[in-house]
Write an enzyme that holds these catalytic residues in place. Structure first.
Site, PDB file in Angstrom:
ATOM      1  N   LYS A 114       0.757  -1.270  -0.001  1.00 24.59           N
ATOM      2  CA  LYS A 114       0.111   0.181  -0.152  1.00 24.59           C
ATOM      3  C   LYS A 114       0.827   1.105  -0.109  1.00 24.59           C
ATOM      4  O   LYS A 114       0.621   2.156  -0.737  1.00 24.59           O
ATOM      5  CB  LYS A 114      -0.935  -0.054   1.146  1.00 24.59           C
ATOM      6  CG  LYS A 114      -1.879  -1.335   1.281  1.00 24.59           C
ATOM      7  CD  LYS A 114      -2.790  -1.054   2.406  1.00 24.59           C
ATOM      8  CE  LYS A 114      -2.062  -0.963   3.773  1.00 24.59           C
ATOM      9  NZ  LYS A 114      -1.614  -2.516   4.010  1.00 24.59           N
ATOM     10  N   ASN A 170      -3.274   6.211   6.327  1.00 28.91           N
ATOM     11  CA  ASN A 170      -2.442   5.059   7.352  1.00 28.91           C
ATOM     12  C   ASN A 170      -1.246   5.154   7.221  1.00 28.91           C
ATOM     13  O   ASN A 170      -0.436   4.869   7.944  1.00 28.91           O
ATOM     14  CB  ASN A 170      -3.199   3.604   6.559  1.00 28.91           C
ATOM     15  CG  ASN A 170      -2.605   2.588   7.861  1.00 28.91           C
ATOM     16  OD1 ASN A 170      -2.709   2.576   9.003  1.00 28.91           O
ATOM     17  ND2 ASN A 170      -1.571   1.857   7.176  1.00 28.91           N
ATOM     18  N   HIS A 194      -3.661 -10.045  10.406  1.00 29.89           N
ATOM     19  CA  HIS A 194      -4.352  -9.424  11.428  1.00 29.89           C
ATOM     20  C   HIS A 194      -5.324 -10.466  12.110  1.00 29.89           C
ATOM     21  O   HIS A 194      -6.349 -10.167  12.637  1.00 29.89           O
ATOM     22  CB  HIS A 194      -5.113  -8.154  11.018  1.00 29.89           C
ATOM     23  CG  HIS A 194      -3.974  -6.901  10.680  1.00 29.89           C
ATOM     24  ND1 HIS A 194      -3.098  -6.575  11.402  1.00 29.89           N
ATOM     25  CD2 HIS A 194      -3.906  -6.397   9.431  1.00 29.89           C
ATOM     26  CE1 HIS A 194      -2.483  -5.616  10.856  1.00 29.89           C
ATOM     27  NE2 HIS A 194      -2.859  -5.666   9.497  1.00 29.89           N
TER      28      HIS A 194
END
Length: 441
Positions: free
Chosen positions: A121, A144, A189
């Site tokens: 990303k 982010n 995650h």
């Protein structure tokens, strides 16, 4: 509670949950609108409290408690705070919960790009930001990665480029990006999500109500047929608006654009990231030749397949940001030339599944140097590899230096979080860099 005492709890309008970077951006956002707020955090750092006091000297700060949340009119949740927290769980279906990215999407006036994915990303957002700066007015980068998105809002900005995490997407179900990008998916995650599929479903929210999209052909998804879609992939393809690979060359609609040996950016896996940045530019009708010049000059970001040194014929690469098995697989595959990788891996597993490592990258790993809490798990996951467990990164790297031969790669790609031995992935990467630099002296 620290600061002013909380009186008349029913009068609380705004509650910020979590005082990290995003929590501070909520505070700035509300203070700029002359709106009072309460901050809830169970472990407030002194430096962040000082920053909050500079924003609002009298703001009340206290632990995360249900009685305050239950009477708040608006609850601004930081991405690091799980929505499954008992004091929040009863409110997740109500319109009182706000996330920074969704709030940004409701307010922003200029076009914006939203990029998500398990890996890559930051590289894509930075690269496209650099591309856009050459072809349009003022471009703002954040989310982010870098500056929190609410801090970016300005009437002077012509285009926003946002990196968006799964945590942020949990409260951004109707983002309506001008260009939405989902780069890739692999399990991550799992200490936060109930399953791999739950994590994937959250990522797909990036496409909700988007005006155009960049889609990885390896990911099956269904989009509104009325929007324009440009696809990317590590396969061969020659259809309209299809970026692909032909050997080591990136193609568009079957025509070669550039070859890997023209790039400064390290790792074959980054060819997909380059495709994504070019695809976004294509959707904005940017000039291709100008975009390619920027791509050729882009050397990447720190701690992401970052070339550190070439010593005694051995290449040292810092991929400390590789904090999940998918990132590790991409980095090893991207840097390898047959079985020549000395892999330094380990840390906090985040409940990750390492079972496929042997089959996917075992053929590239000459030796594995395992550190941190997950070292025994990784050792078990690589039964056919020469592995050893070390107390820490310095000892592992010293051994790798002594064992590696000319033509080999010493790669730090942990596949794990860093907080068992380091403050964050950047501290881990800097330690790697500093040790390697001492090898050179």
């Amino acid at each position: 509670m620290r600061g002013s005492r909380l009186k008349g709890v029913p009068m609380v309008s705004n509650v910020i949950v979590g005082l990290g970077e995003t929590g501070l951006s909520y505070a700035r956002f509300l203070a700029a609108r002359d709106e009072a707020f309460v901050v809830l955090d169970d472990a407030v750092r002194s430096d962040r409290l000082a920053l909050l006091r500079a924003i609002s000297p009298d703001a009340t700060v206290g632990p995360i408690v249900g009685d305050v949340i239950s009477v708040a009119k608006k609850i601004y949740v930081s991405p690091g705070v799980p929505l499954g927290l008992p004091v929040l769980a009863d409110h997740t279906t109500h319109d009182r919960l706000f996330g920074d990215v969704q709030l940004f999407g409701q307010i922003v006036q200029a076009p914006f790009v939203a990029v998500t994915g398990t890996n890559g990303k930051s590289t894509v957002t930075q690269l496209f930001h650099d591309i856009a700066k050459k072809q349009t007015g003022r471009v703002a980068l954040g989310g982010n990665f870098g500056t929190p998105c609410l801090d970016l809002l300005s009437s002077d900005v012509d285009l926003y480029v946002l990196e968006v995490s799964s945590y942020q997407l949990e409260l951004a179900n109707n983002l309506a990006a001008d260009v939405a990008v989902l780069l890739n998916l692999s399990a991550d995650h799992l200490d936060r999500y109930s399953s791999e599929q739950a994590y994937f479903k959250t990522k797909f929210a990036i496409y909700n109500n988007c005006r155009s999209a960049v889609v990885n052909r390896a990911i099956s998804c269904s989009l509104d047929p009325s929007i324009r879609v440009v696809s990317i992939g590590m396969d061969e393809a020659d259809g309209d608006d299809e970026f692909a690979l032909l050997g080591d060359a990136i193609t568009l609609s079957g025509e070669v654009l550039l070859k890997q040996d023209e790039l400064k950016l390290s790792g074959r896996h980054n060819l997909l990231n380059i495709q994504a940045a070019l695809a976004i530019g294509l959707l904005f009708d940017f000039d291709m030749s100008t975009m390619l010049e920027v791509v050729k000059d882009f050397s990447g970001l720190p701690h992401r397949s970052e070339f550190v040194a070439h010593i005694g014929g051995v290449r040292y690469v810092n991929d400390s940001k590789g904090t999940n098995p998918g990132a590790m697989i991409a980095a090893v595959s991207g840097e390898a030339s047959e079985r020549n990788v000395h892999l330094i891996a380990g840390g906090v597993s985040k409940s990750a599944d390492f079972a496929r490592l042997q089959d996917t990258i075992g053929r590239y790993i000459k030796r594995a140097y395992l550190i941190g809490d997950a070292a025994p798990l990784l050792y078990s996951a690589l039964p056919e590899i020469d592995c050893a467990i070390y107390t820490g990164l310095p000892d592992a790297l010293k051994d790798a230096r002594n064992i590696a031969d000319s033509g080999d790669v010493v790669l730090l790609s942990p596949g794990c979080a860093s907080f068992d031995q380091f403050t964050d992935f950047a501290a881990r990467g800097e330690t790697f860099r500093q040790i390697v630099e001492r090898f050179e002296s």
